[in-house]
Design an enzyme around this catalytic site. Structure first.
Site, PDB file in Angstrom:
ATOM      1  N   HIS A 268       0.798  -1.406  -0.064  1.00 26.31           N
ATOM      2  CA  HIS A 268       0.067   0.015   0.008  1.00 26.31           C
ATOM      3  C   HIS A 268       1.020   1.278   0.100  1.00 26.31           C
ATOM      4  CE1 HIS A 268      -3.298   2.674   1.169  1.00 26.31           C
ATOM      5  NE2 HIS A 268      -4.148   1.747   0.552  1.00 26.31           N
ATOM      6  N   ASP A 322      -7.967  -5.489  -0.225  1.00 26.07           N
ATOM      7  CA  ASP A 322      -8.262  -6.210  -1.165  1.00 26.07           C
ATOM      8  C   ASP A 322      -7.927  -7.909  -0.850  1.00 26.07           C
ATOM      9  OD1 ASP A 322      -9.564  -4.645  -2.790  1.00 26.07           O
ATOM     10  OD2 ASP A 322      -7.934  -3.995  -3.897  1.00 26.07           O
TER      11      ASP A 322
HETATM   12  C1  SDX Z   1      -6.170  -0.339  -3.039  1.00 30.52           C
HETATM   13  O1  SDX Z   1      -4.453   4.150  -2.155  1.00 30.52           O
HETATM   14  C2  SDX Z   1      -5.522   3.609  -1.500  1.00 30.52           C
HETATM   15  O2  SDX Z   1      -6.042   4.116  -0.616  1.00 30.52           O
HETATM   16  C3  SDX Z   1      -6.094   2.346  -2.412  1.00 30.52           C
HETATM   17  C4  SDX Z   1      -6.981   1.526  -1.406  1.00 30.52           C
HETATM   18  C5  SDX Z   1      -8.417   2.174  -1.243  1.00 30.52           C
HETATM   19  O3  SDX Z   1      -8.949   1.919  -0.401  1.00 30.52           O
HETATM   20  O4  SDX Z   1      -8.766   3.209  -1.955  1.00 30.52           O
HETATM   21  O5  SDX Z   1      -6.751   1.146  -0.389  1.00 30.52           O
HETATM   22  C6  SDX Z   1      -7.295   0.272  -2.356  1.00 30.52           C
HETATM   23  O6  SDX Z   1      -6.222  -0.017  -4.152  1.00 30.52           O
HETATM   24  C7  SDX Z   1      -5.453  -1.430  -2.336  1.00 30.52           C
HETATM   25  C8  SDX Z   1      -4.245  -1.821  -3.072  1.00 30.52           C
HETATM   26  C9  SDX Z   1      -4.638  -3.023  -4.188  1.00 30.52           C
HETATM   27  N1  SDX Z   1      -3.605  -3.406  -5.184  1.00 30.52           N
HETATM   28  C10 SDX Z   1      -2.922  -4.485  -4.872  1.00 30.52           C
HETATM   29  O7  SDX Z   1      -3.078  -5.240  -4.203  1.00 30.52           O
HETATM   30  C11 SDX Z   1      -1.883  -4.758  -6.230  1.00 30.52           C
HETATM   31  C12 SDX Z   1      -0.553  -5.021  -5.563  1.00 30.52           C
HETATM   32  N2  SDX Z   1       0.102  -3.786  -4.846  1.00 30.52           N
HETATM   33  C13 SDX Z   1       0.941  -3.005  -5.275  1.00 30.52           C
HETATM   34  O8  SDX Z   1       0.952  -2.997  -6.741  1.00 30.52           O
HETATM   35  C14 SDX Z   1       1.321  -1.846  -4.624  1.00 30.52           C
HETATM   36  O9  SDX Z   1       1.623  -2.179  -3.239  1.00 30.52           O
HETATM   37  C15 SDX Z   1       0.422  -0.677  -4.501  1.00 30.52           C
HETATM   38  C16 SDX Z   1      -0.055  -0.211  -5.990  1.00 30.52           C
HETATM   39  C17 SDX Z   1      -0.959  -0.771  -3.869  1.00 30.52           C
HETATM   40  C18 SDX Z   1       1.055   0.789  -4.136  1.00 30.52           C
HETATM   41  O10 SDX Z   1       2.127   0.955  -4.981  1.00 30.52           O
HETATM   42  P1  SDX Z   1       3.239   1.965  -4.717  1.00 30.52           P
HETATM   43  O11 SDX Z   1       3.058   2.834  -3.584  1.00 30.52           O
HETATM   44  O12 SDX Z   1       3.314   2.827  -5.932  1.00 30.52           O
HETATM   45  O13 SDX Z   1       4.481   1.061  -4.610  1.00 30.52           O
HETATM   46  P2  SDX Z   1       5.658   0.284  -5.472  1.00 30.52           P
HETATM   47  O14 SDX Z   1       4.751  -0.343  -6.374  1.00 30.52           O
HETATM   48  O15 SDX Z   1       6.480   1.656  -5.713  1.00 30.52           O
HETATM   49  O16 SDX Z   1       6.318  -0.392  -4.589  1.00 30.52           O
HETATM   50  C19 SDX Z   1       7.387  -0.075  -3.538  1.00 30.52           C
HETATM   51  C20 SDX Z   1       8.307  -1.591  -3.375  1.00 30.52           C
HETATM   52  C21 SDX Z   1       8.748  -1.950  -4.493  1.00 30.52           C
HETATM   53  O17 SDX Z   1      10.036  -2.634  -4.430  1.00 30.52           O
HETATM   54  P3  SDX Z   1      11.367  -1.885  -4.690  1.00 30.52           P
HETATM   55  O18 SDX Z   1      11.461  -1.557  -5.973  1.00 30.52           O
HETATM   56  O19 SDX Z   1      11.280  -0.433  -3.826  1.00 30.52           O
HETATM   57  O20 SDX Z   1      12.405  -2.882  -4.071  1.00 30.52           O
HETATM   58  O21 SDX Z   1       7.287  -2.359  -2.664  1.00 30.52           O
HETATM   59  C22 SDX Z   1       7.405  -3.515  -3.782  1.00 30.52           C
HETATM   60  C23 SDX Z   1       7.719  -3.001  -5.128  1.00 30.52           C
HETATM   61  O22 SDX Z   1       8.233  -4.068  -5.706  1.00 30.52           O
HETATM   62  N3  SDX Z   1       5.887  -3.949  -3.622  1.00 30.52           N
HETATM   63  C24 SDX Z   1       5.769  -5.247  -3.554  1.00 30.52           C
HETATM   64  C25 SDX Z   1       4.157  -5.014  -3.842  1.00 30.52           C
HETATM   65  N4  SDX Z   1       3.790  -3.978  -3.481  1.00 30.52           N
HETATM   66  C26 SDX Z   1       4.926  -3.188  -3.324  1.00 30.52           C
HETATM   67  N5  SDX Z   1       6.262  -6.299  -3.897  1.00 30.52           N
HETATM   68  C27 SDX Z   1       5.611  -7.500  -4.261  1.00 30.52           C
HETATM   69  N6  SDX Z   1       4.204  -7.582  -3.973  1.00 30.52           N
HETATM   70  C28 SDX Z   1       3.717  -6.190  -3.778  1.00 30.52           C
HETATM   71  N7  SDX Z   1       2.137  -6.378  -3.817  1.00 30.52           N
END
Ligand code: SDX
Length: 385
Positions: A268, A322
């Site tokens: 998140h 989720d």
């Molecule tokens: C919702 O924003 C809100 O409030 C949204 C929400 C709401 O109520 O409206 O809470 C609802 O959208 C929940 C999120 C649902 N999405 C997912 O479950 C998809 C998987 N999650 C990710 O894609 C991600 O965590 C996000 C999209 C939720 C957040 O993205 P960010 O803040 O842009 O983070 P990032 O993708 O840049 O990741 C930062 C780091 C990375 O590692 P490094 O490159 O720094 O080493 O964290 C890692 C990422 O690779 N990472 C994950 C991960 N999420 C982040 N690694 C593995 N699996 C994951 N799910």
């Protein structure tokens, strides 16, 4: 990655606008370090246990808890507006049955603007009616498309049932068990609002042009549909299905981490701990399973949470809202492609709360950019390319 913006008093560009305030708001608050979510200052846990979705929607949109009479009037008005016009139903019948329900919902929400086109954003009565119509009709449209894609007529709302029970009824034509309706209502409360997430931001950008609220909600629905946002709840179920058994969990996570792929339902932008909504949803999952039998996916989900925490917990990657919601909906017999539309049904409350708040202090959103292209590049005639 950040870069400086020339000729600007803002010093850096942040991809995804991470940490950049887009507005002032009193609708909700997230403390991502301590895992706290408040709607209008009230802890979510308290609302989940003591309130109902419609009371929470009232709180979010009007800024205060309703009196008994106010809540009754609000519920009655929403009940009165739950039906959709036959022309909207006829339009929906033309949608391909293989289309995704989120696309059907986005189109139908936008179509409401055709039927309620008089825009009067300075008229409190117009605002109130738009709020009521959207809250009332969005669930009916989701359920109607679900029936129509199976070759059935839409099931009319049942005036004897409240908001949550009626939605479940429209999916099956059977009155749901009171526990199912109660748990579903809590799920709606949990999804109702979450500060400036992507779909709410989308709603705010659309609203800032002073367009109509149906366009605001339609653009937000389109944004919520993506797998990085609300669409993740559907993806979680496919993932649990793909993993298949707890023995496969560790290898699945290893492969994802090695390939720098995202594990759905985790991570998140704001929470660096387990999302408080995931905790409440997990409690609901257990309550439901204890009474109606365990889902084999639950053991896989628990193992997945454990393994991901071990590998990615240090990075702040924990279950988000989720992750467990799909297990609740699956147990309630809801098809997985309706999970994200259900998120939308709930989030309409938050979108409308921000829409209404923004109307009082509106300024069109028009950010800037860091230009990375060239200048004075000569035009090359077609024959020379
Ligand atoms: C919702 O924003 C809100 O409030 C949204 C929400 C709401 O109520 O409206 O809470 C609802 O959208 C929940 C999120 C649902 N999405 C997912 O479950 C998809 C998987 N999650 C990710 O894609 C991600 O965590 C996000 C999209 C939720 C957040 O993205 P960010 O803040 O842009 O983070 P990032 O993708 O840049 O990741 C930062 C780091 C990375 O590692 P490094 O490159 O720094 O080493 O964290 C890692 C990422 O690779 N990472 C994950 C991960 N999420 C982040 N690694 C593995 N699996 C994951 N799910």
């Amino acid at each position: 990655m950040t870069s400086t913006i020339p000729n600007s008093n803002l010093c850096e560009y942040k991809p995804g606008l991470e940490g950049i305030p887009a507005t002032e708001s009193s609708v909700s608050h997230v403390d991502g370090i301590n895992g706290i979510l408040e709607y209008r200052g009230i802890r979510l846990e308290e609302l989940a246990h003591k309130s109902s979705f419609l009371e929470t929607a009232y709180l979010l949109i009007w800024g205060n808890l309703p009196s008994e009479q106010q809540l009754q009037d609000f519920q009655t008005e929403i009940l009165y507006h739950r039906r959709i016009k036959y022309r909207i139903r006829d339009m929906m019948k033309c949608f391909p049955e293989t289309g995704h329900p989120m696309d059907a919902l986005q189109t139908s929400a936008a179509a409401l603007g055709l039927f309620y086109s008089r825009r009067a954003l300075d008229n409190p009565e117009y605002i109130r009616r738009a709020v009521v119509r959207l809250l009332a009709k969005i669930p009916t449209m989701v359920a109607a498309f679900h029936q129509m894609r199976r070759g059935n007529d839409a099931i009319q709302p049942n005036d004897d049932l409240d908001y949550a029970a009626n939605f479940l009824y429209m999916l099956t034509e059977r009155s749901p068990h009171p526990l199912a309706a109660k748990i579903f209502d809590v799920c709606l409360t949990l999804h109702a609002e979450h500060t400036i997430n992507a779909s709410t931001f989308s709603a705010m950008v659309t609203a800032s042009t002073l367009t109509d609220p149906y366009a605001v909600v339609a653009s937000a629905v389109g944004t919520l549909a993506g797998p990085l946002h609300g669409g993740a709840n559907e993806e979680v179920l496919s993932m649990l299905d793909e993993i298949g058994s707890i023995e496969n969990v560790a290898a699945y996570v290893d492969e994802k981490v090695a390939g720098k792929q995202k594990i759905m339902g985790f991570g998140h932008r704001v929470y660096k701990v387990k999302d408080p909504r995931a905790n409440i949803l997990q409690g609901l999952v257990e309550e439901l399973f204890e009474k109606t039998g365990y889902d084999p996916y639950y053991k896989i989900a628990l193992e997945l949470e454990k393994v991901v925490e071990g590998k990615l917990g240090a990075k702040g990657i924990y279950p988000n809202v989720d992750f467990y919601s799909g297990l609740v909906y699956r147990k309630l017999g809801i098809p997985s492609d309706l999970f994200t539309p259900i998120f939308a049904i709930a989030r309409v409350a938050g979108w409308l709360a921000h829409w209404k708040e923004q109307l009082n202090m509106n300024r069109i959103f028009r950010p800037t950019q860091v230009y990375t292209g060239g200048h004075n590049i000569p035009y090359i005639p077609m024959s020379e390319r």
